[in-house]
Design a protein around this motif. Structure first.
Motif, PDB file in Angstrom:
ATOM      1  N   VAL A  34       4.334   5.492 -10.964  1.00 29.93           N
ATOM      2  CA  VAL A  34       4.565   6.697 -10.165  1.00 29.93           C
ATOM      3  C   VAL A  34       4.015   7.919 -10.896  1.00 29.93           C
ATOM      4  O   VAL A  34       3.480   8.844 -10.272  1.00 29.93           O
ATOM      5  CB  VAL A  34       6.071   6.872  -9.868  1.00 29.93           C
ATOM      6  CG1 VAL A  34       6.348   8.235  -9.225  1.00 29.93           C
ATOM      7  CG2 VAL A  34       6.565   5.756  -8.957  1.00 29.93           C
ATOM      8  N   ASP A  35       4.119   7.928 -12.217  1.00 37.28           N
ATOM      9  CA  ASP A  35       3.607   9.049 -13.008  1.00 37.28           C
ATOM     10  C   ASP A  35       2.104   8.963 -13.254  1.00 37.28           C
ATOM     11  O   ASP A  35       1.511   9.909 -13.785  1.00 37.28           O
ATOM     12  CB  ASP A  35       4.314   9.104 -14.368  1.00 37.28           C
ATOM     13  CG  ASP A  35       5.653   9.814 -14.299  1.00 37.28           C
ATOM     14  OD1 ASP A  35       5.911  10.524 -13.311  1.00 37.28           O
ATOM     15  OD2 ASP A  35       6.455   9.645 -15.242  1.00 37.28           O
ATOM     16  N   GLU A  36       1.495   7.850 -12.898  1.00 39.31           N
ATOM     17  CA  GLU A  36       0.070   7.648 -13.172  1.00 39.31           C
ATOM     18  C   GLU A  36      -0.799   7.765 -11.925  1.00 39.31           C
ATOM     19  O   GLU A  36      -2.020   7.898 -12.037  1.00 39.31           O
ATOM     20  CB  GLU A  36      -0.150   6.257 -13.795  1.00 39.31           C
ATOM     21  CG  GLU A  36       0.742   5.935 -14.980  1.00 39.31           C
ATOM     22  CD  GLU A  36       0.450   6.790 -16.198  1.00 39.31           C
ATOM     23  OE1 GLU A  36      -0.624   7.413 -16.245  1.00 39.31           O
ATOM     24  OE2 GLU A  36       1.305   6.839 -17.105  1.00 39.31           O
ATOM     25  N   ALA A  37      -0.204   7.707 -10.747  1.00 40.16           N
ATOM     26  CA  ALA A  37      -0.968   7.716  -9.493  1.00 40.16           C
ATOM     27  C   ALA A  37      -1.349   9.149  -9.135  1.00 40.16           C
ATOM     28  O   ALA A  37      -0.696   9.810  -8.327  1.00 40.16           O
ATOM     29  CB  ALA A  37      -0.152   7.067  -8.375  1.00 40.16           C
ATOM     30  N   THR A  38      -2.419   9.633  -9.754  1.00 39.33           N
ATOM     31  CA  THR A  38      -2.840  11.025  -9.580  1.00 39.33           C
ATOM     32  C   THR A  38      -4.148  11.147  -8.799  1.00 39.33           C
ATOM     33  O   THR A  38      -4.717  12.232  -8.711  1.00 39.33           O
ATOM     34  CB  THR A  38      -3.015  11.698 -10.954  1.00 39.33           C
ATOM     35  OG1 THR A  38      -4.000  10.982 -11.711  1.00 39.33           O
ATOM     36  CG2 THR A  38      -1.699  11.724 -11.722  1.00 39.33           C
ATOM     37  N   ASN A  39      -4.616  10.051  -8.225  1.00 43.40           N
ATOM     38  CA  ASN A  39      -5.894  10.057  -7.502  1.00 43.40           C
ATOM     39  C   ASN A  39      -5.661   9.588  -6.069  1.00 43.40           C
ATOM     40  O   ASN A  39      -5.144   8.496  -5.849  1.00 43.40           O
ATOM     41  CB  ASN A  39      -6.896   9.135  -8.208  1.00 43.40           C
ATOM     42  CG  ASN A  39      -8.312   9.307  -7.693  1.00 43.40           C
ATOM     43  OD1 ASN A  39      -8.530   9.717  -6.557  1.00 43.40           O
ATOM     44  ND2 ASN A  39      -9.287   8.979  -8.530  1.00 43.40           N
ATOM     45  N   ASP A  40      -6.034  10.420  -5.113  1.00 42.22           N
ATOM     46  CA  ASP A  40      -5.840  10.041  -3.708  1.00 42.22           C
ATOM     47  C   ASP A  40      -7.158   9.806  -2.972  1.00 42.22           C
ATOM     48  O   ASP A  40      -7.198   9.792  -1.743  1.00 42.22           O
ATOM     49  CB  ASP A  40      -5.018  11.096  -2.967  1.00 42.22           C
ATOM     50  CG  ASP A  40      -5.655  12.478  -3.000  1.00 42.22           C
ATOM     51  OD1 ASP A  40      -6.740  12.625  -3.606  1.00 42.22           O
ATOM     52  OD2 ASP A  40      -5.069  13.415  -2.423  1.00 42.22           O
TER      53      ASP A  40
END
Length: 356
Positions: A34-40
């Motif tokens: 959850v803290d690593e998903a920074t790319n959409d």
């Protein structure tokens, strides 16, 4: 919490709750991811298939933090779940709306979030969604007193802590003041103090109240509550009757407390490495465990799902395999999208809280 809490502590608690290693590993990986998903950005495949994903985190001082909608879609559902001042959905608190957005440990909103997640326990992404839920649930403890929006309620003044030298405390205070003035979002003004499991600290909040925090006790309370939530999962109690679950034993609490106090490096990554070492050495009495968290590289969920991209006509495209549909990485993002939709569309509005 940082990676030592969201990954290794979550794994240990899951095992103590009776979850098998294989499943606990997925829960813990997802909780940290959850803290690593920074790319959409959209994923494109060579055969024409596509996959959309969303972000669940931004890095501190990311320029996107100034965009109100982006904040609401990330910080509120995933990191600062509103506490509704402790009231159930049947009651509307008096006073300012911002007070309802302040995160509270194990709130009624958090319990309803867990009930929502329980409706997905039979789905193939159940373990990943429990990981997302455990991240959010843990942060209702660690991030209590702060809100996931830009507001003066998040101001931090007169910050003191037992974990740093006087000189460092002065530096922290100066940096804290600068952040408070420019972007009082969540606990950004408190730096990483809420996420250090070994320290005690105090500050004056944006409401002018003096707040004293004992992080070790807070983390232990979070671990016990997480254990009870996962015991509900193991027993298939979709009513999430947490109060009737046994939680952690005294011996398990003692082992976790010892780790929280002993592994006290200021770097979350360093603490994580030590937790992994303790697992290998069976200090948590689970049997020797070789646990890892690879965000990149051939052992990562991302690489196993997508492989390596090739630039075709200016667009990076990945080789497609049917295995992508059942990969842990896709299941995580399926869970992430489902969670965000239902928390914003269903759970929060039932409390009269509309944030997106």
């Amino acid at each position: 919490m940082q990676i030592d809490g969201h990954h290794t502590l979550t794994y240990v608690v899951a095992r103590y709750a009776g979850i098998d290693h294989y499943t606990a590993e997925k829960v813990a990986y997802s909780a940290q991811y959850v803290d690593e998903a920074t790319n959409d950005s959209q994923i494109y495949f060579e055969n024409g298939a596509m996959y959309d994903r969303i972000v669940s985190a931004h890095k501190m001082l990311d320029y996107r933090n100034t965009q109100e909608l982006a904040n609401n879609l990330v910080w509120i559902p995933f990191h600062f779940l509103p506490g509704n001042e402790g009231f159930p959905s049947s009651e509307t608190p008096e006073g300012s709306f911002i007070n309802r957005l302040i995160c509270m440990p194990d709130s009624q909103v958090a319990r309803d979030m867990l009930k929502m997640v329980a409706q997905h326990w039979e789905r193939p992404y159940a373990a990943q969604m429990m990981g997302v839920a455990m991240h959010v649930y843990a942060d209702t403890f660690a991030h209590q007193g702060f809100a996931g929006v830009i507001h003066d309620v998040n101001r931090v003044d007169e910050l003191e802590s037992t974990s740093t030298s006087l000189l460092q405390k002065v530096k922290d205070n100066l940096f804290s003041y600068a952040i408070s003035e420019s972007s009082p979002l969540g606990h950004g003004a408190a730096l990483s103090f809420p996420d250090r499991p070994y320290t005690s600290w105090e500050y004056q909040n944006g409401l002018g109240k003096k707040v004293e925090r004992d992080n070790t006790k807070i983390f232990l309370d979070a671990a016990d509550a997480m254990c009870k939530a996962m015991q509900c999962w193991k027993s298939r109690d979709t009513s999430i009757d947490i109060d009737n679950q046994p939680g952690l034993t005294k011996d398990q609490l003692a082992l976790i407390k010892h780790a929280l106090l002993t592994i006290n490096d200021e770097s979350g990554d360093a603490r994580h490495r030590e937790w992994l070492k303790w697992l290998q050495e069976d200090k948590f009495e689970l049997g020797a465990v070789d646990l890892s968290f690879d965000i990149e590289g051939q052992d990562s969920w991302k690489f196993n799902a997508r492989g390596e991209a090739t630039k075709i006509d200016g667009v990076f495209k990945y080789p497609y395999s049917e295995a992508f549909l059942t990969s842990d990485w896709k299941y995580f993002h399926d869970a992430l999208k489902t969670y965000r939709l239902e928390i914003i569309r269903d759970v929060l509005p039932s409390y009269g809280i509309c944030v997106a």
